[in-house]
Design an enzyme around this catalytic site. Structure first.
Site, PDB file in Angstrom:
ATOM      1  N   GLY A 223       0.810  -1.207   0.000  1.00  0.00           N
ATOM      2  CA  GLY A 223       0.000   0.000   0.000  1.00  0.00           C
ATOM      3  C   GLY A 223       0.848   1.264   0.000  1.00  0.00           C
ATOM      4  O   GLY A 223       0.394   2.311  -0.470  1.00  0.00           O
ATOM      5  N   GLU A 246       2.645  -8.202  -1.582  1.00  0.00           N
ATOM      6  CA  GLU A 246       1.387  -8.747  -1.051  1.00  0.00           C
ATOM      7  C   GLU A 246       1.281 -10.256  -1.210  1.00  0.00           C
ATOM      8  O   GLU A 246       0.702 -10.935  -0.375  1.00  0.00           O
ATOM      9  CB  GLU A 246       0.189  -8.080  -1.743  1.00  0.00           C
ATOM     10  CG  GLU A 246      -0.064  -6.649  -1.302  1.00  0.00           C
ATOM     11  CD  GLU A 246       0.663  -5.613  -2.130  1.00  0.00           C
ATOM     12  OE1 GLU A 246       1.614  -5.973  -2.851  1.00  0.00           O
ATOM     13  OE2 GLU A 246       0.279  -4.434  -2.060  1.00  0.00           O
TER      14      GLU A 246
HETATM   15  N1  CO8 Z   1       1.957  -3.738   8.949  1.00  0.00           N
HETATM   16  C1  CO8 Z   1       2.074  -3.761  10.281  1.00  0.00           C
HETATM   17  N2  CO8 Z   1       3.257  -3.685  10.930  1.00  0.00           N
HETATM   18  C2  CO8 Z   1       4.367  -3.575  10.181  1.00  0.00           C
HETATM   19  C3  CO8 Z   1       4.316  -3.543   8.779  1.00  0.00           C
HETATM   20  C4  CO8 Z   1       3.037  -3.620   8.150  1.00  0.00           C
HETATM   21  N3  CO8 Z   1       2.886  -3.541   6.826  1.00  0.00           N
HETATM   22  N4  CO8 Z   1       5.582  -3.451   8.309  1.00  0.00           N
HETATM   23  C5  CO8 Z   1       6.382  -3.406   9.380  1.00  0.00           C
HETATM   24  N5  CO8 Z   1       5.642  -3.487  10.521  1.00  0.00           N
HETATM   25  C6  CO8 Z   1       6.117  -3.487  11.885  1.00  0.00           C
HETATM   26  C7  CO8 Z   1       6.778  -4.788  12.254  1.00  0.00           C
HETATM   27  O1  CO8 Z   1       5.808  -5.739  12.629  1.00  0.00           O
HETATM   28  C8  CO8 Z   1       7.650  -4.365  13.402  1.00  0.00           C
HETATM   29  O2  CO8 Z   1       6.849  -4.207  14.538  1.00  0.00           O
HETATM   30  P1  CO8 Z   1       7.335  -4.840  15.967  1.00  0.00           P
HETATM   31  O3  CO8 Z   1       8.565  -4.033  16.319  1.00  0.00           O
HETATM   32  O4  CO8 Z   1       6.179  -4.596  16.864  1.00  0.00           O
HETATM   33  O5  CO8 Z   1       7.663  -6.266  15.703  1.00  0.00           O
HETATM   34  C9  CO8 Z   1       8.114  -2.975  12.978  1.00  0.00           C
HETATM   35  O6  CO8 Z   1       7.165  -2.534  12.018  1.00  0.00           O
HETATM   36  C10 CO8 Z   1       9.480  -2.974  12.326  1.00  0.00           C
HETATM   37  O7  CO8 Z   1       9.458  -3.919  11.260  1.00  0.00           O
HETATM   38  P2  CO8 Z   1      10.589  -5.038  11.060  1.00  0.00           P
HETATM   39  O8  CO8 Z   1      11.132  -5.464  12.385  1.00  0.00           O
HETATM   40  O9  CO8 Z   1      10.015  -6.099  10.191  1.00  0.00           O
HETATM   41  O10 CO8 Z   1      11.693  -4.184  10.303  1.00  0.00           O
HETATM   42  P3  CO8 Z   1      12.798  -4.735   9.287  1.00  0.00           P
HETATM   43  O11 CO8 Z   1      13.714  -3.592   9.042  1.00  0.00           O
HETATM   44  O12 CO8 Z   1      13.383  -5.987   9.804  1.00  0.00           O
HETATM   45  O13 CO8 Z   1      12.018  -5.080   7.951  1.00  0.00           O
HETATM   46  C11 CO8 Z   1      10.433  -4.676   6.174  1.00  0.00           C
HETATM   47  C12 CO8 Z   1      11.436  -4.064   7.195  1.00  0.00           C
HETATM   48  C13 CO8 Z   1      11.189  -5.481   5.139  1.00  0.00           C
HETATM   49  C14 CO8 Z   1       9.722  -3.504   5.524  1.00  0.00           C
HETATM   50  C15 CO8 Z   1       9.426  -5.580   6.924  1.00  0.00           C
HETATM   51  O14 CO8 Z   1       8.911  -4.863   8.038  1.00  0.00           O
HETATM   52  C16 CO8 Z   1       8.280  -6.030   6.092  1.00  0.00           C
HETATM   53  O15 CO8 Z   1       8.433  -6.914   5.289  1.00  0.00           O
HETATM   54  N6  CO8 Z   1       7.080  -5.430   6.312  1.00  0.00           N
HETATM   55  C17 CO8 Z   1       5.880  -5.824   5.587  1.00  0.00           C
HETATM   56  C18 CO8 Z   1       5.884  -5.307   4.167  1.00  0.00           C
HETATM   57  C19 CO8 Z   1       4.658  -5.790   3.442  1.00  0.00           C
HETATM   58  O16 CO8 Z   1       4.441  -6.963   3.270  1.00  0.00           O
HETATM   59  N7  CO8 Z   1       3.824  -4.840   2.993  1.00  0.00           N
HETATM   60  C20 CO8 Z   1       2.617  -5.129   2.265  1.00  0.00           C
HETATM   61  C21 CO8 Z   1       1.456  -5.154   3.230  1.00  0.00           C
HETATM   62  S1  CO8 Z   1      -0.031  -5.688   2.466  1.00  0.00           S
HETATM   63  C22 CO8 Z   1      -0.581  -4.339   1.625  1.00  0.00           C
HETATM   64  O17 CO8 Z   1      -0.011  -3.267   1.660  1.00  0.00           O
HETATM   65  C23 CO8 Z   1      -1.830  -4.518   0.853  1.00  0.00           C
HETATM   66  C24 CO8 Z   1      -2.307  -3.187   0.285  1.00  0.00           C
HETATM   67  C25 CO8 Z   1      -3.682  -3.301  -0.199  1.00  0.00           C
HETATM   68  C26 CO8 Z   1      -4.704  -2.972   0.827  1.00  0.00           C
HETATM   69  C27 CO8 Z   1      -4.549  -1.606   1.446  1.00  0.00           C
HETATM   70  C28 CO8 Z   1      -5.335  -1.552   2.711  1.00  0.00           C
HETATM   71  C29 CO8 Z   1      -5.094  -0.346   3.591  1.00  0.00           C
END
Ligand code: CO8
Length: 375
Positions: A223, A246
């Site tokens: 997103g 995604e």
């Molecule tokens: N949602 C919720 N929490 C998140 C997200 C997310 N998308 N991304 C990161 N966080 C949180 C983590 O859970 C973590 O929280 P906590 O400290 O409580 O565990 C904190 O942020 C830091 O993240 P990381 O520890 O994972 O940080 P890294 O540096 O190790 O990794 C990344 C960074 C690679 C970005 C990793 O966080 C990641 O892969 N995040 C998810 C990315 C992803 O898959 N995004 C797509 C989501 S789905 C989507 O967007 C669909 C869109 C269509 C619908 C729209 C609806 C609004």
């Protein structure tokens, strides 16, 4: 936090200005430096009175205001270490956070007293630029429902503000936005998503008439990438990283990613990014492919400053003409070439009904800058 020591005097100072002289307050809010010594002395003594900062009317300090403070002798008197007073956009945001207020709310001009919790909203450049900063850095600015509602609210507020000429959206620290909030949506069932028209309101971003500039540094995933693509101009910082992961989560892009990415980077690259969920695009490649207009070297602040500078250039143009141009360019996304050209022509003809068209062309002939009246 190190900066806390400065807030009490600053807020007290602002409060005192408000109490004793609306004119002085106006001058302060208008970034005018004070040269009147007697006024300065009067203010100084007023400011020494103890006013709990929680009771003080929260004030917003834009870059200029902090700069004004930076140079101000009364500020020096109050804060002591004036050289440490912030005059960067970044630090101003810290100031506001530390004060526990949200930028843009207190002057009653932008958001009519509404406080945001997931974003910061701030008017810059004398009200010509509306800045939105996604502000959930701990969750990498994951786009929760609450955050997106606030983004939309701020966008619509800026859109309705006749002073605003362009809007800038940016992220914080290492993320523009790491996608929709996975924790929030993980338990949704089909019926929940369908019945609540989940993410439907994101489409309202396309209806914003003022140009939106995304300043993207760090992750713009899922997103987050889609939000950037919903903007009109995307500037990337060196650390920008775009992706549509995604499928790794068992879902697909839901706010236009499958439709817009293919238009930006071509079918093959879009398919690779979407279907693998892994092949992210860095800033340089994003610029080569046209996903972003260019890469801005340096820090997040340098990127933001450049986005604001682009916004300022746009804001100097005639506002109705900018809106017509944006509508035309966006039509290229939505309709076929022939229909698009027809639309462009009719809006082109419409510009001849504007005073700004007359002024713009006359100014060219007279070799002077146009004085647009936005009519
Ligand atoms: N949602 C919720 N929490 C998140 C997200 C997310 N998308 N991304 C990161 N966080 C949180 C983590 O859970 C973590 O929280 P906590 O400290 O409580 O565990 C904190 O942020 C830091 O993240 P990381 O520890 O994972 O940080 P890294 O540096 O190790 O990794 C990344 C960074 C690679 C970005 C990793 O966080 C990641 O892969 N995040 C998810 C990315 C992803 O898959 N995004 C797509 C989501 S789905 C989507 O967007 C669909 C869109 C269509 C619908 C729209 C609806 C609004």
């Amino acid at each position: 936090m190190r900066l806390r020591g400065y807030f009490t005097p600053i807020v007290q100072y602002a409060r005192t200005l408000r109490a004793i002289s609306p004119v002085a307050q106006q001058r302060f809010e208008g970034s005018t430096m004070f040269t009147d010594t007697s006024l300065g002395q009067q203010l100084s003594s007023q400011c020494r009175r103890s006013i709990p900062w929680q009771r003080a009317t929260p004030l917003i300090f834009s870059q200029h205001q902090c700069s004004a403070f930076h140079h101000h002798s009364v500020a020096r008197d109050l804060a002591g270490k004036r050289q440490e007073l912030a005059h960067s956009i970044h630090t101003c945001r810290c100031l506001n956070q530390e004060m526990g207020t949200v930028e843009g709310t207190t002057q009653g001009r932008i958001l009519k007293g509404k406080e945001y919790t997931c974003i910061q909203a701030e008017l810059l450049e004398g009200g010509a630029i509306g800045l939105i900063t996604l502000d959930r850095p701990k969750a990498l600015n994951a786009l929760s429902e609450a955050l997106m509602k606030e983004v939309l609210d701020a966008l619509q507020t800026y859109d309705a503000d006749p002073q605003v000429g362009a809007i800038v959206i940016t992220g914080k620290d290492k993320a523009f936005a790491a996608g929709a909030d996975i924790k929030e949506m993980k338990d949704k069932r089909f019926v929940d998503a369908y019945a609540s028209r989940f993410v439907f309101h994101w489409n309202s971003i396309s209806a914003i008439r003022k140009p939106i500039i995304a300043a993207v540094n760090g992750y713009a995933l899922g997103g987050g990438c889609e939000l950037a693509m919903l903007c009109d101009i995307v500037l990337a910082g060196e650390k920008a990283m775009f992706g549509q992961p995604e499928l790794n989560l068992g879902t697909i892009p839901g706010i236009g990613g499958t439709q817009r990415l293919i238009r930006e980077v071509g079918k093959s690259r879009a398919m690779e990014m979407i279907l693998t969920g892994k092949h992210f695009m860095d800033a340089e490649e994003a610029a080569q492919k046209g996903l972003v207009s260019r890469v801005v070297p340096g820090s997040n602040d340098a990127l933001l400053a450049e986005a604001i500078s682009v916004g300022k250039q746009i804001a100097q143009q005639s506002k109705p003409v900018v809106a017509l141009a944006k509508e035309c360019v966006n039509a290229a996304y939505e309709i076929g070439l022939q229909e698009g050209i027809k639309k462009e022509q009719s809006l082109f003809y419409a510009t001849f009904a504007l005073e700004d068209q007359k002024e713009g062309m006359q100014a060219f002939i007279e070799k002077r800058k146009p004085d647009f009246k936005h009519k």
